[in-house]
Enzyme design. Structure first.
Site, PDB file in Angstrom:
ATOM      1  N   ILE A  67       0.808  -1.222   0.000  1.00 49.97           N
ATOM      2  CA  ILE A  67       0.000   0.000   0.000  1.00 49.97           C
ATOM      3  C   ILE A  67       0.845   1.277   0.000  1.00 49.97           C
ATOM      4  O   ILE A  67       0.303   2.370  -0.182  1.00 49.97           O
ATOM      5  CB  ILE A  67      -0.966   0.046   1.199  1.00 49.97           C
ATOM      6  CG1 ILE A  67      -0.183   0.058   2.520  1.00 49.97           C
ATOM      7  CG2 ILE A  67      -1.980  -1.073   1.131  1.00 49.97           C
ATOM      8  CD1 ILE A  67      -1.005   0.520   3.701  1.00 49.97           C
ATOM      9  N   TYR A  68       2.133   1.174   0.205  1.00 48.21           N
ATOM     10  CA  TYR A  68       2.970   2.374   0.261  1.00 48.21           C
ATOM     11  C   TYR A  68       2.947   3.074  -1.096  1.00 48.21           C
ATOM     12  O   TYR A  68       3.357   2.498  -2.116  1.00 48.21           O
ATOM     13  CB  TYR A  68       4.404   2.042   0.646  1.00 48.21           C
ATOM     14  CG  TYR A  68       4.608   1.555   2.065  1.00 48.21           C
ATOM     15  CD1 TYR A  68       3.579   1.606   3.003  1.00 48.21           C
ATOM     16  CD2 TYR A  68       5.844   1.057   2.479  1.00 48.21           C
ATOM     17  CE1 TYR A  68       3.771   1.164   4.303  1.00 48.21           C
ATOM     18  CE2 TYR A  68       6.044   0.614   3.778  1.00 48.21           C
ATOM     19  CZ  TYR A  68       5.004   0.665   4.681  1.00 48.21           C
ATOM     20  OH  TYR A  68       5.211   0.219   5.978  1.00 48.21           O
ATOM     21  N   GLY A  69       2.477   4.313  -1.080  1.00 51.20           N
ATOM     22  CA  GLY A  69       2.407   5.066  -2.326  1.00 51.20           C
ATOM     23  C   GLY A  69       1.478   4.444  -3.344  1.00 51.20           C
ATOM     24  O   GLY A  69       1.645   4.653  -4.552  1.00 51.20           O
TER      25      GLY A  69
END
Length: 336
Positions: A67-69
């Site tokens: 989910i990062y970025g």
């Protein structure tokens, strides 16, 4: 300030996995992240600069999540890795949070979600496997038997080498139960853990650390600098007047902007003066010296910040200084 060419990160054992990890791991949660004002915190070019700097210091362990970025973190890491020998780097990612609006099956750790998301993150990273796959949170809607059987299948398929749990401090018994199921079935257990831990946040110093010792789980703490508090960026008078509270999370205000936390920082500052280092470096060095910690995860917005953090590996603390830091915070488990 120590130059990057003066830093040579060492390798250390990751729990009882047999895998070696850099003594400071690099966290990429800011890659591609948008601030509340809609500004991009770290773009692709700077992300690659940070990865270059980490590599130049001898770092080989990169931590991310799907989910990062919105997936950009993994994509940018994959692009960076494409010109390098993949086998020389340890890559960890995490899955759990919902990724499609209106689709409850795009969240959690059920079999459908796990199998779909491992294939998607491997494609973004441009690799056939991740070295460590964490479950980002515990999914109480998925039976533990189903979870461990599914994760074991990923290991057997060669898509994952080791299994980890992240932010599960209140649920030590759930990790223990999962590992007992894995043991009974001859499946891969959890061998790595990623809890929040630092000089002020000491909540894992009870059953959780006892559990990790029992199962030989390598502990890789996130937030080792207490969301920036342990860098010295907050002033005692300003922090306690409430002027800083509105911009921070309730956890931050309740745990860090307190007399007890600033008293801990006073000890940190004193030790930093003694060893001619910054408070951030000493806070990280305390974890490097901690017998229950395999390697803390550091992040940074700039190469300069990363350079300061990585220089913690050059800080030598005496046993007396480590003990003084450990006893500085009178938290819930301070006397255990």
């Amino acid at each position: 300030m120590t130059d990057l060419d003066e830093i040579d990160l060492e390798f250390t054992q990751l729990g009882e996995t047999g895998l070696q990890t850099s003594e400071l791991q690099f966290g990429t949660w800011r890659f591609g992240r948008e601030t509340a004002e809609g500004n991009l915190e770290i773009g692709e070019s700077r992300a690659h600069d940070l990865l270059d700097a980490y590599e130049a210091a001898g770092g080989r362990y990169i931590d991310t999540a799907d989910i990062y970025g919105g997936g950009d973190s993994e994509r940018w890491i994959g692009d960076w890795l494409s010109s390098r020998d993949r086998e020389r780097y340890t890559i960890a990612s995490k899955i759990f949070w919902q990724i499609r609006d209106g689709d409850p099956n795009s969240r959690g750790t059920n079999r459908k979600t796990v199998r779909n998301r491992i294939d998607a993150l491997l494609e973004r990273l441009g690799t056939d496997y991740v070295d460590v796959l964490y479950i980002h949170r515990w999914d109480d809607q998925t039976p533990t038997y189903e979870l461990m059987k599914t994760l074991n299948g990923l290991v057997e398929d060669g898509k994952v080498h080791y299994l980890g749990t992240s932010t599960l401090r209140p649920n030590a018994w759930k990790v223990a139960r999962a590992n007992e199921i894995a043991r009974e079935q001859g499946w891969e257990p959890f061998t790595v853990a990623q809890p929040r831990y630092n000089l002020v946040d000491r909540e894992i110093e009870g059953d959780y650390l006892e559990m990790t010792r029992e199962y030989g789980i390598g502990v890789c703490p996130w937030s080792p600098l207490g969301q920036g508090f342990l860098t010295g960026k907050y002033d005692r008078e300003d922090g306690l007047t409430g002027e800083s509270l509105a911009a921070e999370s309730p956890h931050f205000a309740d745990n860090y902007l307190t007399e007890a936390a600033f008293d801990t920082h006073d000890v940190l500052d004193a030790v930093a003066d003694e060893v001619d280092a910054t408070p951030a470096q000493v806070a990280l060095a305390w974890q490097i010296h901690h017998e229950d910690v395999a390697a803390p995860i550091v992040g940074a917005r700039t190469v300069e910040q990363l350079e300061e953090n990585l220089a913690a590996a050059t800080v030598d603390l005496s046993d007396e200084q480590v003990e003084r830091l450990s006893e500085a915070h009178d938290g819930p488990y301070a006397n255990l």
